[in-house]
Design a protein around this motif. Sequence first.
Motif, mmCIF file in Angstrom:
data_model
loop_
_atom_site.group_PDB
_atom_site.id
_atom_site.type_symbol
_atom_site.label_atom_id
_atom_site.label_comp_id
_atom_site.label_asym_id
_atom_site.label_seq_id
_atom_site.Cartn_x
_atom_site.Cartn_y
_atom_site.Cartn_z
ATOM 1 N N ALA A 1 0.240 -5.148 -8.985
ATOM 2 C CA ALA A 1 1.655 -4.848 -9.182
ATOM 3 C C ALA A 1 2.295 -4.323 -7.897
ATOM 4 O O ALA A 1 3.439 -4.670 -7.575
ATOM 5 N N ALA A 2 1.561 -3.520 -7.147
ATOM 6 C CA ALA A 2 2.083 -3.003 -5.874
ATOM 7 C C ALA A 2 2.279 -4.130 -4.869
ATOM 8 O O ALA A 2 3.266 -4.136 -4.128
ATOM 9 N N SER A 3 1.373 -5.090 -4.845
ATOM 10 C CA SER A 3 1.514 -6.238 -3.941
ATOM 11 C C SER A 3 2.749 -7.057 -4.286
ATOM 12 O O SER A 3 3.495 -7.477 -3.401
ATOM 13 N N SER A 4 2.970 -7.282 -5.569
ATOM 14 C CA SER A 4 4.159 -8.029 -5.995
ATOM 15 C C SER A 4 5.433 -7.271 -5.658
ATOM 16 O O SER A 4 6.395 -7.850 -5.156
ATOM 17 N N ALA A 5 5.439 -5.976 -5.926
ATOM 18 C CA ALA A 5 6.615 -5.159 -5.618
ATOM 19 C C ALA A 5 6.867 -5.098 -4.114
ATOM 20 O O ALA A 5 8.022 -5.097 -3.675
ATOM 21 N N THR A 6 5.809 -5.078 -3.329
ATOM 22 C CA THR A 6 5.953 -5.075 -1.870
ATOM 23 C C THR A 6 6.577 -6.375 -1.393
ATOM 24 O O THR A 6 7.482 -6.367 -0.553
ATOM 25 N N SER A 7 6.110 -7.500 -1.917
ATOM 26 C CA SER A 7 6.682 -8.796 -1.536
ATOM 27 C C SER A 7 8.158 -8.863 -1.888
ATOM 28 O O SER A 7 8.983 -9.307 -1.081
ATOM 29 N N ILE A 8 8.502 -8.411 -3.080
ATOM 30 C CA ILE A 8 9.896 -8.419 -3.515
ATOM 31 C C ILE A 8 10.745 -7.528 -2.614
ATOM 32 O O ILE A 8 11.851 -7.906 -2.204
ATOM 33 N N GLY B 1 5.379 -3.274 5.732
ATOM 34 C CA GLY B 1 4.912 -3.798 4.446
ATOM 35 C C GLY B 1 3.744 -3.002 3.891
ATOM 36 O O GLY B 1 3.691 -2.715 2.693
ATOM 37 N N GLN B 2 2.815 -2.615 4.752
ATOM 38 C CA GLN B 2 1.685 -1.800 4.293
ATOM 39 C C GLN B 2 2.151 -0.434 3.833
ATOM 40 O O GLN B 2 1.660 0.096 2.835
ATOM 41 N N GLY B 3 3.122 0.141 4.538
ATOM 42 C CA GLY B 3 3.680 1.435 4.115
ATOM 43 C C GLY B 3 4.361 1.339 2.762
ATOM 44 O O GLY B 3 4.208 2.229 1.915
ATOM 45 N N ILE B 4 5.097 0.246 2.549
ATOM 46 C CA ILE B 4 5.749 0.038 1.253
ATOM 47 C C ILE B 4 4.699 -0.135 0.171
ATOM 48 O O ILE B 4 4.815 0.425 -0.931
ATOM 49 N N ASN B 5 3.641 -0.895 0.471
ATOM 50 C CA ASN B 5 2.564 -1.101 -0.503
ATOM 51 C C ASN B 5 1.872 0.220 -0.847
ATOM 52 O O ASN B 5 1.602 0.509 -2.020
ATOM 53 N N ASP B 6 1.584 1.017 0.169
ATOM 54 C CA ASP B 6 0.974 2.327 -0.077
ATOM 55 C C ASP B 6 1.890 3.217 -0.909
ATOM 56 O O ASP B 6 1.426 3.950 -1.791
ATOM 57 N N PHE B 7 3.187 3.166 -0.639
ATOM 58 C CA PHE B 7 4.155 3.946 -1.418
ATOM 59 C C PHE B 7 4.103 3.551 -2.886
ATOM 60 O O PHE B 7 4.053 4.415 -3.772
ATOM 61 N N PHE B 8 4.099 2.243 -3.154
ATOM 62 C CA PHE B 8 4.054 1.782 -4.543
ATOM 63 C C PHE B 8 2.756 2.169 -5.228
ATOM 64 O O PHE B 8 2.751 2.494 -6.418
ATOM 65 N N ALA C 1 8.301 -15.999 16.647
ATOM 66 C CA ALA C 1 7.401 -16.181 15.511
ATOM 67 C C ALA C 1 6.993 -14.867 14.862
ATOM 68 O O ALA C 1 6.610 -14.847 13.699
ATOM 69 N N GLY C 2 7.094 -13.766 15.593
ATOM 70 C CA GLY C 2 6.762 -12.470 15.014
ATOM 71 C C GLY C 2 7.670 -12.100 13.859
ATOM 72 O O GLY C 2 7.292 -11.344 12.970
ATOM 73 N N SER C 3 8.882 -12.644 13.840
ATOM 74 C CA SER C 3 9.804 -12.367 12.743
ATOM 75 C C SER C 3 9.884 -13.526 11.757
ATOM 76 O O SER C 3 10.399 -13.359 10.652
ATOM 77 N N ILE C 4 9.384 -14.681 12.132
ATOM 78 C CA ILE C 4 9.484 -15.857 11.260
ATOM 79 C C ILE C 4 8.300 -15.960 10.312
ATOM 80 O O ILE C 4 8.449 -16.325 9.152
ATOM 81 N N ILE C 5 7.113 -15.618 10.778
ATOM 82 C CA ILE C 5 5.901 -15.842 9.997
ATOM 83 C C ILE C 5 5.774 -14.917 8.786
ATOM 84 O O ILE C 5 5.395 -15.371 7.717
ATOM 85 N N PRO C 6 6.095 -13.613 8.886
ATOM 86 C CA PRO C 6 5.997 -12.789 7.676
ATOM 87 C C PRO C 6 6.969 -13.248 6.592
ATOM 88 O O PRO C 6 7.860 -14.057 6.839
ATOM 89 N N ILE C 7 6.817 -12.726 5.393
ATOM 90 C CA ILE C 7 7.630 -13.139 4.253
ATOM 91 C C ILE C 7 9.116 -12.858 4.475
ATOM 92 O O ILE C 7 9.975 -13.513 3.897
ATOM 93 N N THR C 8 9.427 -11.916 5.368
ATOM 94 C CA THR C 8 10.822 -11.647 5.681
ATOM 95 C C THR C 8 11.461 -12.845 6.369
ATOM 96 O O THR C 8 12.657 -13.093 6.212
#
Length: 148
Positions: free
Chosen positions: A55-62, A38-45, A86-93
């Motif tokens: 806008a990058a945070s919103s695009a990252t969440s999407i 997620g941080q890599g995607i945010n940095d990319f945006f 829980a490592g896969s349940i807690i994040p937005i994914t």
Amino acid sequence: MGKKDDYNKYVDQVSPKPTYVKNYILAFIVGGIICMIGQGINDFFMKVIGLDKLAASSATSITLIFIGSFLTGLGVYDLIGKRAGAGSIIPITGFANSIVSPAMEFKREGYVLGVGANMFKIAGPVLVYGIGSSILFGFIYYIVKIFI
């Protein structure tokens, strides 16, 4: 009561013992990897596409929701969830997974009565109480701001 005690001892002997430390470590690692992605995607945006922080945070969440939904549709996210917990349940994914899983399960019943009716079976209460409490606290905040 001797038979009951014997039975309880037998159940304790044959029941698999949970590996708490292993589960904690896997949850931490997988949750950390999802957050790193997620941080890599945010940095990319922000750096490549040139979006501002909001806008990058919103695009990252999407993007993360799309990835979680896509992997759930392929059946991959469930495999990750079996190991990571829980490592896969807690994040937005994980939220995306909780919406797509029931929809995939009932797709044979049609789009309206199957997918549409069952899509929010797991995530629905979270959404209702989340939205409801945000409205309530927003109203309280508004009232306090007026009088103070």
